[in-house]
Design a protein around this motif. Structure first.
Motif, PDB file in Angstrom:
ATOM      1  N   ALA A 116       5.561  -5.240  -3.630  1.00 61.86           N
ATOM      2  CA  ALA A 116       5.528  -5.963  -4.905  1.00 61.86           C
ATOM      3  C   ALA A 116       5.012  -5.055  -6.017  1.00 61.86           C
ATOM      4  O   ALA A 116       5.533  -5.079  -7.144  1.00 61.86           O
ATOM      5  CB  ALA A 116       4.671  -7.217  -4.781  1.00 61.86           C
ATOM      6  N   LEU A 117       4.009  -4.261  -5.713  1.00 60.43           N
ATOM      7  CA  LEU A 117       3.490  -3.319  -6.708  1.00 60.43           C
ATOM      8  C   LEU A 117       4.541  -2.272  -7.052  1.00 60.43           C
ATOM      9  O   LEU A 117       4.733  -1.932  -8.230  1.00 60.43           O
ATOM     10  CB  LEU A 117       2.220  -2.643  -6.197  1.00 60.43           C
ATOM     11  CG  LEU A 117       1.023  -3.551  -5.939  1.00 60.43           C
ATOM     12  CD1 LEU A 117      -0.142  -2.751  -5.366  1.00 60.43           C
ATOM     13  CD2 LEU A 117       0.605  -4.285  -7.191  1.00 60.43           C
ATOM     14  N   ALA A 120       3.174  -4.862   2.851  1.00 57.40           N
ATOM     15  CA  ALA A 120       4.089  -5.855   2.265  1.00 57.40           C
ATOM     16  C   ALA A 120       3.752  -6.071   0.790  1.00 57.40           C
ATOM     17  O   ALA A 120       4.651  -6.103  -0.061  1.00 57.40           O
ATOM     18  CB  ALA A 120       4.005  -7.166   3.041  1.00 57.40           C
ATOM     19  N   ALA A 121       2.472  -6.189   0.474  1.00 54.86           N
ATOM     20  CA  ALA A 121       2.057  -6.370  -0.922  1.00 54.86           C
ATOM     21  C   ALA A 121       2.366  -5.131  -1.755  1.00 54.86           C
ATOM     22  O   ALA A 121       2.686  -5.239  -2.949  1.00 54.86           O
ATOM     23  CB  ALA A 121       0.575  -6.711  -0.981  1.00 54.86           C
ATOM     24  N   LEU A 122       2.282  -3.976  -1.133  1.00 54.33           N
ATOM     25  CA  LEU A 122       2.591  -2.733  -1.835  1.00 54.33           C
ATOM     26  C   LEU A 122       4.014  -2.745  -2.376  1.00 54.33           C
ATOM     27  O   LEU A 122       4.272  -2.217  -3.465  1.00 54.33           O
ATOM     28  CB  LEU A 122       2.368  -1.548  -0.890  1.00 54.33           C
ATOM     29  CG  LEU A 122       2.654  -0.164  -1.421  1.00 54.33           C
ATOM     30  CD1 LEU A 122       1.816   0.157  -2.646  1.00 54.33           C
ATOM     31  CD2 LEU A 122       2.414   0.860  -0.319  1.00 54.33           C
ATOM     32  N   TRP A 169      -7.856  -2.455  -0.686  1.00 60.07           N
ATOM     33  CA  TRP A 169      -7.463  -3.300   0.443  1.00 60.07           C
ATOM     34  C   TRP A 169      -7.774  -2.590   1.758  1.00 60.07           C
ATOM     35  O   TRP A 169      -8.346  -3.180   2.677  1.00 60.07           O
ATOM     36  CB  TRP A 169      -5.980  -3.642   0.351  1.00 60.07           C
ATOM     37  CG  TRP A 169      -5.504  -4.497   1.475  1.00 60.07           C
ATOM     38  CD1 TRP A 169      -4.883  -4.085   2.611  1.00 60.07           C
ATOM     39  CD2 TRP A 169      -5.641  -5.912   1.589  1.00 60.07           C
ATOM     40  NE1 TRP A 169      -4.611  -5.156   3.426  1.00 60.07           N
ATOM     41  CE2 TRP A 169      -5.068  -6.292   2.821  1.00 60.07           C
ATOM     42  CE3 TRP A 169      -6.178  -6.896   0.759  1.00 60.07           C
ATOM     43  CZ2 TRP A 169      -5.025  -7.607   3.248  1.00 60.07           C
ATOM     44  CZ3 TRP A 169      -6.128  -8.210   1.178  1.00 60.07           C
ATOM     45  CH2 TRP A 169      -5.569  -8.558   2.411  1.00 60.07           C
ATOM     46  N   ALA A 188      -0.096  -6.727   5.875  1.00 62.44           N
ATOM     47  CA  ALA A 188      -0.199  -7.433   4.588  1.00 62.44           C
ATOM     48  C   ALA A 188      -0.283  -6.438   3.435  1.00 62.44           C
ATOM     49  O   ALA A 188       0.345  -6.632   2.382  1.00 62.44           O
ATOM     50  CB  ALA A 188      -1.419  -8.355   4.596  1.00 62.44           C
ATOM     51  N   GLY A 189      -1.042  -5.369   3.629  1.00 62.10           N
ATOM     52  CA  GLY A 189      -1.185  -4.356   2.583  1.00 62.10           C
ATOM     53  C   GLY A 189       0.136  -3.681   2.254  1.00 62.10           C
ATOM     54  O   GLY A 189       0.481  -3.507   1.077  1.00 62.10           O
ATOM     55  N   THR A 200       8.983   1.180   4.222  1.00 60.16           N
ATOM     56  CA  THR A 200       8.115   0.046   4.542  1.00 60.16           C
ATOM     57  C   THR A 200       8.671  -0.765   5.704  1.00 60.16           C
ATOM     58  O   THR A 200       7.911  -1.269   6.529  1.00 60.16           O
ATOM     59  CB  THR A 200       7.901  -0.842   3.302  1.00 60.16           C
ATOM     60  OG1 THR A 200       7.302  -0.041   2.277  1.00 60.16           O
ATOM     61  CG2 THR A 200       6.986  -2.016   3.598  1.00 60.16           C
ATOM     62  N   PRO A 244      -4.175  -0.976  -3.296  1.00 61.86           N
ATOM     63  CA  PRO A 244      -3.938  -0.597  -1.896  1.00 61.86           C
ATOM     64  C   PRO A 244      -5.141   0.114  -1.256  1.00 61.86           C
ATOM     65  O   PRO A 244      -5.491  -0.168  -0.109  1.00 61.86           O
ATOM     66  CB  PRO A 244      -2.716   0.319  -1.965  1.00 61.86           C
ATOM     67  CG  PRO A 244      -2.003  -0.105  -3.205  1.00 61.86           C
ATOM     68  CD  PRO A 244      -3.097  -0.484  -4.167  1.00 61.86           C
TER      69      PRO A 244
END
Length: 150
Positions: A114-115, A110-112, A91, A107-108, A137, A88
């Motif tokens: 998943a992490l 949203a991807a977070l 990014w 995008a960051g 989020t 993160p």
């Protein structure tokens, strides 16, 4: 030994919700103006600039949290956790800036998620973590989207 709580503890919930205030402020002032606050807040803390600067800070903050979760792990899984935890912040550093900043932040964040899910699955994050992260989020993404729509 007692079972781990599934409900979000009060302190992280209240502090997490309070951490949404700059996002809400940024979205509000992006759409409706600064309400005369630029004189004492400065332009960096109003509208799109507030969304971008605070979003960048929070992505980096979340890297630190994930790093802390990684310390709960051992061996190769810990190594993977440490590697994932810096994503993160990297990014934010490489992708936020310029015209696409709000999209990069969306995008960051949203991807977070998943992490966050990976850290919960490994047992490094508490079982209530995803409930908190999805709630926070969702609001963050909504605020960033509002910023995009102006």
């Amino acid at each position: 030994m007692s079972a781990a709580p599934r409900r979000i503890p009060r302190a992280p919930l209240v502090l997490g919700l309070a951490g949404l205030l700059p996002f809400l402020w940024g979205a509000l002032t992006a759409h409706f103006g600064s309400f005369g606050t630029e004189a004492f807040l400065g332009e960096r803390l109003i509208g799109l600039a507030a969304l971008i600067s605070y979003g960048t800070v929070i992505l980096c903050f979340m890297s630190g949290i994930l790093w802390g979760f990684s310390m709960q792990l051992t061996g190769a899984v810990a190594t993977r956790g440490y590697l994932l935890s810096v994503l993160p912040a990297l990014w934010a550093f490489f992708c936020v800036g310029g015209e696409a900043s709000l999209l990069a932040l969306m995008a960051g964040f949203a991807a977070l998620l998943a992490l966050d899910f990976w850290f919960v699955r490994t047992g490094a994050a508490p079982v209530w973590w995803m409930s908190l992260r999805v709630l926070l989020t969702s609001v963050v993404l909504a605020c960033l989207l509002l910023g995009l729509l102006i």
